[in-house]
Design a protein around this motif. Structure first.
Motif, PDB file in Angstrom:
ATOM      1  N   GLU A  81       0.831  -1.207   0.000  1.00  0.00           N
ATOM      2  CA  GLU A  81       0.000   0.000   0.000  1.00  0.00           C
ATOM      3  C   GLU A  81       0.865   1.256   0.000  1.00  0.00           C
ATOM      4  OE1 GLU A  81      -2.485  -0.428   3.420  1.00  0.00           O
ATOM      5  OE2 GLU A  81      -3.831  -1.856   2.437  1.00  0.00           O
ATOM      6  N   ALA A  82       1.960   1.224   0.772  1.00  0.00           N
ATOM      7  CA  ALA A  82       2.851   2.381   0.810  1.00  0.00           C
ATOM      8  C   ALA A  82       3.498   2.605  -0.558  1.00  0.00           C
ATOM      9  CB  ALA A  82       3.924   2.187   1.885  1.00  0.00           C
ATOM     10  N   ALA A  83       3.915   1.517  -1.210  1.00  0.00           N
ATOM     11  CA  ALA A  83       4.507   1.638  -2.542  1.00  0.00           C
ATOM     12  C   ALA A  83       3.487   2.176  -3.538  1.00  0.00           C
ATOM     13  CB  ALA A  83       5.048   0.288  -3.000  1.00  0.00           C
ATOM     14  N   ARG A  85       0.866   3.981  -2.832  1.00  0.00           N
ATOM     15  CA  ARG A  85       0.584   5.370  -2.480  1.00  0.00           C
ATOM     16  C   ARG A  85       1.693   6.293  -2.997  1.00  0.00           C
ATOM     17  NH1 ARG A  85      -0.646   4.484   2.430  1.00  0.00           N
ATOM     18  NH2 ARG A  85       1.446   4.643   3.262  1.00  0.00           N
ATOM     19  N   LEU A  86       2.966   5.852  -2.840  1.00  0.00           N
ATOM     20  CA  LEU A  86       4.099   6.645  -3.316  1.00  0.00           C
ATOM     21  C   LEU A  86       4.043   6.788  -4.826  1.00  0.00           C
ATOM     22  CD1 LEU A  86       6.730   8.082  -2.604  1.00  0.00           C
ATOM     23  CD2 LEU A  86       7.903   5.902  -2.873  1.00  0.00           C
ATOM     24  N   GLU A  87       3.720   5.695  -5.510  1.00  0.00           N
ATOM     25  CA  GLU A  87       3.606   5.737  -6.973  1.00  0.00           C
ATOM     26  C   GLU A  87       2.484   6.676  -7.394  1.00  0.00           C
ATOM     27  OE1 GLU A  87       2.528   2.686 -10.618  1.00  0.00           O
ATOM     28  OE2 GLU A  87       3.366   1.893  -8.760  1.00  0.00           O
ATOM     29  N   GLU A  89       1.303   9.214  -5.695  1.00  0.00           N
ATOM     30  CA  GLU A  89       1.710  10.595  -5.409  1.00  0.00           C
ATOM     31  C   GLU A  89       2.677  11.099  -6.474  1.00  0.00           C
ATOM     32  OE1 GLU A  89       3.315  10.410  -1.485  1.00  0.00           O
ATOM     33  OE2 GLU A  89       1.341  10.355  -0.519  1.00  0.00           O
ATOM     34  N   THR A  90       3.618  10.242  -6.899  1.00  0.00           N
ATOM     35  CA  THR A  90       4.565  10.632  -7.941  1.00  0.00           C
ATOM     36  C   THR A  90       3.839  10.926  -9.248  1.00  0.00           C
ATOM     37  OG1 THR A  90       6.215   9.209  -6.913  1.00  0.00           O
ATOM     38  CG2 THR A  90       6.654   9.902  -9.155  1.00  0.00           C
TER      39      THR A  90
END
Length: 142
Positions: A81-83, A85-87, A89-90
């Motif tokens: 989920e963090a990955a 979310r980061l993707e 956001e990017t």
């Protein structure tokens, strides 16, 4: 009609003594602690208790394994989920940059168009000023 007759003290005392004797006989009839039947029952109870302890330990071990497995799955899921979310956001930041660039380009085109219109208007105004002494075609002087 039957006549109620109370027991006298002697009858009550004899009944109590007989009850005490019956209790004593029953107590004496109990098998001794070293009797094979008593020992067999004690061994059976001990085996049952040991089996119960083994089952409880196994149940506790399975519970701990399940908790550890769930914690590992949760950690993997949270990392995914963090990955994601980061993707996201990017990607959103890149899209925002693209939109901002498009907006800046649109604004610069509008400013350029406005400057061109102003230049044409100023040219018309300057041409009109240069013709001050003349009357426009189709107009008569008064």
């Amino acid at each position: 009609m039957a006549i109620y007759r109370e027991k006298d003290i002697f009858e009550r005392r004899n009944a109590a003594n007989e009850a005490k004797k019956a209790l004593l006989e029953r107590f004496k009839a109990r098998p001794a602690a070293d009797d094979p039947q008593v020992l067999a029952r004690q061994a059976e109870r001990k085996a049952i208790l040991e089996a119960r302890a083994v089952r409880e330990a196994e149940k506790q071990r399975l519970r701990q394994e399940k908790l550890a497995r769930e914690a590992a799955e949760r950690a993997v899921r949270e990392a995914a989920e963090a990955a994601a979310r980061l993707e996201a956001e990017t990607k959103a930041a890149e899209e925002a940059k693209i939109r901002e660039a498009e907006e800046n380009e649109r604004i610069s085109r509008l400013l350029a168009d406005e400057a061109a219109r102003k230049a044409k208007r100023d040219a018309r105004y300057a041409a009109r000023k240069s013709r001050v002494g003349r009357t426009p075609p189709g107009f008569t002087a008064r």
